[in-house]
Design a protein around this motif. Sequence first.
Motif, PDB file in Angstrom:
ATOM      1  N   ASP A 261       0.828  -1.153   0.285  1.00  7.48           N
ATOM      2  CA  ASP A 261       0.039  -0.057   0.098  1.00  7.48           C
ATOM      3  C   ASP A 261       0.809   1.181   0.074  1.00  7.48           C
ATOM      4  O   ASP A 261       0.194   2.448  -0.342  1.00  7.48           O
ATOM      5  N   THR A 286      -5.205  -5.421  -2.596  1.00  2.60           N
ATOM      6  CA  THR A 286      -4.054  -5.525  -1.645  1.00  2.60           C
ATOM      7  C   THR A 286      -4.478  -5.666  -0.135  1.00  2.60           C
ATOM      8  O   THR A 286      -3.693  -5.575   0.618  1.00  2.60           O
ATOM      9  N   SER A 294       3.888  -8.722   1.885  1.00  2.00           N
ATOM     10  CA  SER A 294       3.807  -6.991   1.521  1.00  2.00           C
ATOM     11  C   SER A 294       5.094  -6.491   1.731  1.00  2.00           C
ATOM     12  O   SER A 294       5.437  -5.566   0.671  1.00  2.00           O
TER      13      SER A 294
END
Length: 391
Positions: A261, A286, A294
């Motif tokens: 993100d 996501t 991530s």
Amino acid sequence: MLTRKNLLFHSGQVAALVLMAVLGLIDLSTLTSGGSLLLAPVMIVSAVATALVWLPRHRQGSKRLPKIAMLLAGCSLLLTIALAVVTGGVGGSFGLAEAVGLLGVMYVVTRRGDAQWAVAAVLPIGMAIGFMPLRGGLTADYVIAGLALGLAATAVIGLAVYLRTIESTRQRAIDSVRAEQRTEFARDLHDFIAHHVTGIVVQAQGARFVAEQDPKRVMLALEQIEAAGAETMASMRRMVGVLRDPNARPDAPLAPLAGVDELGPLLDQFGNSGGVLARLHVDGSTAGIPVEVSTSAYRVVMEALTNIRRHAQGARVADVWVRRTPDWLLVRVANDGSAPRATAPREAPGYGLVGLTERVRAVGGRISAGPGIDGGWVVDAALPLDQEVAR
């Protein structure tokens, strides 16, 4: 896959074998013409025995290699003593092919053998090489030939030690980069767990506060605590084996984790620095991506963008694709610049890709980097969303 390094290695082997074959024919011709018919097969077998030692690819630090080399050197010395002392020399060729083969054995033992055993093996091998010309006789010509072979053996030892030192230095640097990546990975895990445990504690305190006033809200808080605890335990299981730096301060402040993100701000910062237009393409949601996946994806993109800035001459556009499938998170970073040139021998090698490979493998993923079909440079990473898929 036949790499450039392997191609050079095999080419050198073929050249050495051709040289030994030519010298073996000279030995055979000289010995047979001199009437030493029984000696010719012995020297040919000795030369073949040396090739069987230096020809295979030996692992670094082998203890078996120098032991075999010492046995081979001992047999060569016994043959030299028998011909020089007992018969007074045979004249003509003394075994040129075997001499070259022993030089190869000397190189391989010094380059690949266990350090302690290699030091012990150098002396008998050097003696076997230096004394070998005495098989032909005790004249000045053969003594000079022995000195020349001794100097050649010294040069071979120097070359092997030099290459061994370079490889050892590079391996230590690679191990250091891998250790740093694993330490950083473990710190990310520490920050993630601390964040969730803090949330669990806060939710538990709140549930206790409202327990008497609104029991239904307690059930919701317990469900959130259960979900946070399950996610934390799952991440710990996926990242088991990652060790944290024992010298790190236990009271170090928690750093925010950068993940998928945060790729948007990262590319904006990269593009605002000028020179290269950065574009982000995201396919799929996501949300709910495991934290270690991530953060690893973020590090892959960050390292790839850094390499674009350093090495991609003439690059105008850098594209980052992030695609989520049911089982994998796929990351690709590509640019339209020229491919990085090969590192010059005197330049310090980069270990960014080594560190990325270690980090991606720690979560069960794969990574590759190379020239793109249409030019430029492409970095591809595949990160499993489920560890069952990685296995």
